[in-house]
Scaffold this motif. Structure first.
Motif: not given
Length: 563
Positions: A130-147
């Protein structure tokens, strides 16, 4: 049932809050700070770090972290796996991460697109699913924001570039309008003072220009004297030192002293060491540029522009001032030549030129004979000289001329009383220099010992400057005589001015060439076909130009006679 549903709702609420916080981050640093803070709050995670690519250096660097920086083993290990994961571009789980205390740690690395990596560390086993899924989601949101941040920065950069280009284009249009207006004003001017005043006024009207001025070097050759100024000068010229000392760095003074253009892009730099900079800054001047004015190889002054922004130090203004200087010097030279031709009061100089590289002296020395200039005309933009020689018709002068690199062609002209030659030149500095300087040659005679020239200049001409320009070309320049006289030829000057006004350039060239070629002599020394060949036109065209020129000349003479 309510208890089991509460935990997912709280997690979902936390993810939304984290996503909102990341979406609100305005810079990569802010994204990294928020990301590390949110990840550290996840159950089971002891620490986190965000590594982002440095846009300047192009390398991966630790941007935000909650790790103990004193634990070098942990820091080095995290840095290594973060860089490896960034290069591979895939998520990585490391279960054997060492610490200085000897305890083992596990790390999970999530890539952030092409922007970096996110590292999360646990003290023992790896994070749960569950935590791993949350980390992946946060990384995706952060990547989108950096873009998004990169796109926004690119858009702002494009907007700034477009605004800068628009401003540059507007400034170019403004400078172009000023130059066009300046050229019209200079063309309409009737004296040098009007030219210089018009130039300063037009330049000062340009956007960003604080003031402009033109200075002359005084008779003592020690300081630059203002001749014309326009704009918000506010006493600057009275406040600054304008003496031509080697230590004076004022732009107009430097241009006048060194005879070279000078540019000051930022007046504020060096303000402590140069008093003129302090005076300029007190009048809101930020940049300056000055160019020397040179009329026919003679220094004629300096033109300087001072700007309230950095525009005077730009390449655009450098090219503009070079063009303006050329316009001014051409106009001043034209006025000098016109005044020399029409003025009754003149200065007559008799000069002896020794050495040098003009055709007259060079040929006279090589052939060891005397030459006299009888007249000058043009053919397709090239000078045609008519010379009388004292060689006795042995052909020595003709062969010497034919071998000279400045001579395009030479042919004898039949005359009973002298040996005459028609010489087409590729170049000739001496006569061109006389004309450009406003001098009217009265006679030019060359011997093996030197060239004797008698000429006239306007009474207000810079005689010393004219002689100096000759001294740079000849081994010796002797001023044999100088006298002021009045030419009793007002009526003839009027006829000549009217003739030039009524004839086209081609008609005048045809009439002059025919006269100097001996076409009007009896018997004719040159035929119509020969004169036409010299002019590079057909014989019927020559006859038409000549008849038209003769009719206009005779009409003018008869009108003058009747009056």
């Amino acid at each position: 049932m309510l208890d089991r549903d509460e935990a997912p709702r709280r997690r979902a609420s936390g993810v939304r809050a984290a996503s909102e916080a990341l979406s609100a981050a305005a810079s990569p640093q802010a994204v990294a700070d928020v990301l590390v803070e949110v990840v550290t709050a996840i159950r089971g995670i002891d620490g986190a770090a965000a590594f982002l690519v440095d846009g300047t250096a192009g390398s991966l660097r630790e941007t935000a972290s909650t790790f103990d920086r004193d634990d070098r083993s942990l820091a080095d290990g995290i840095g290594t796996i973060a860089r490896d994961a960034y290069l591979d571009g895939d998520p990585v789980v490391c279960t054997e991460l060492n610490t200085d205390s000897g305890t083992a740690a596990s790390a999970t690395i999530e890539p952030l697109g092409g922007y970096g990596t996110l590292v999360s560390v646990t003290g023992g086993a790896t994070v749960d699913g569950e935590s791993r899924t949350l980390l992946t989601s946060l990384a995706a949101v952060a990547t989108h924001r950096l873009e998004r941040i990169e796109c926004e920065r690119g858009l702002r950069r494009c907007t700034r570039d477009r605004q800068r280009d628009s401003a540059r284009l507007a400034r170019f249009d403004d400078v172009t309008d000023v130059v066009f207006g300046l050229e019209r004003a200079v063309t309409a001017a009737t004296c040098r003072a009007d030219i210089e005043r018009a130039v300063c006024e037009r330049l000062a009207a340009s956007e960003g220009v604080a003031f402009a001025w033109i200075g002359h070097v005084g008779p003592d050759d020690e300081r630059v004297v203002p001749a014309a100024t326009a704009g918000r000068e506010r006493g600057y010229l009275d406040a600054v030192d304008r003496t031509l000392t080697s230590s004076n760095s004022e732009p107009a003074v430097v241009a006048a002293r060194d005879r070279e253009a000078t540019t000051v892009g930022t007046v504020a730099s060096g303000r402590r060491s140069a008093s003129w900079r302090r005076e300029a800054l007190a009048r809101d001047v930020q940049s300056a540029q000055a160019v020397p004015l040179t009329v026919d190889d003679r220094f004629a002054g300096v033109l300087a522009v001072y700007s309230a922004d950095d525009s005077a130090g730009t390449d655009l203004w450098r090219r503009t001032l070079d063009h303006v200087a050329a316009v001014v010097t051409h106009a001043v030279g034209s006025l000098d030549r016109k005044r020399a031709l029409l003025s009754d009061a003149v200065v007559e100089l008799e000069l002896q030129l020794v050495g040098g590289d003009d055709v007259f002296g060079r040929i006279a020395r090589a052939a060891e004979t005397d030459l006299r200039l009888d007249g000058v005309t043009t053919s397709n933009g090239q000078l045609v000289l008519f010379l009388t020689t004292a060689s006795g018709g042995d052909g020595s002068v003709e062969s010497t001329l034919a071998g000279d690199p400045a001579v395009a062609s030479v042919k004898p002209v039949r005359r009973d009383d002298a040996d005459c030659l028609e010489v087409l030149l590729r170049e000739e500095w001496l006569l061109s220099h006389f004309v450009e300087a406003g001098a009217v040659p009265q006679s030019v005679e060359a011997t093996a010992d030197g060239t004797r020239v008698v000429l006239t200049l306007p009474t207000d001409a810079d005689v010393e400057g004219f002689v100096d320009s000759l001294e740079r070309r000849y081994d010796q320049v002797g001023l044999r005589s100088r006298r002021e006289r009045t030419r009793p030829v007002a009526r003839e000057q009027h006829v000549w001015a009217k003739l030039e006004e009524s004839l086209t350039d081609r008609q005048l060239e045809t009439l002059r060439t025919a006269y100097l070629s001996g076409y009007f002599e009896w018997p004719r020394e040159s035929t119509g076909e020969e004169v036409a060949q010299l002019l590079d036109i057909s014989q019927p065209t020559f006859s038409r130009h000549l008849r038209t020129a003769e009719r206009k000349l005779l009409s003018l003479l008869f009108v003058v006679e009747q009056s």
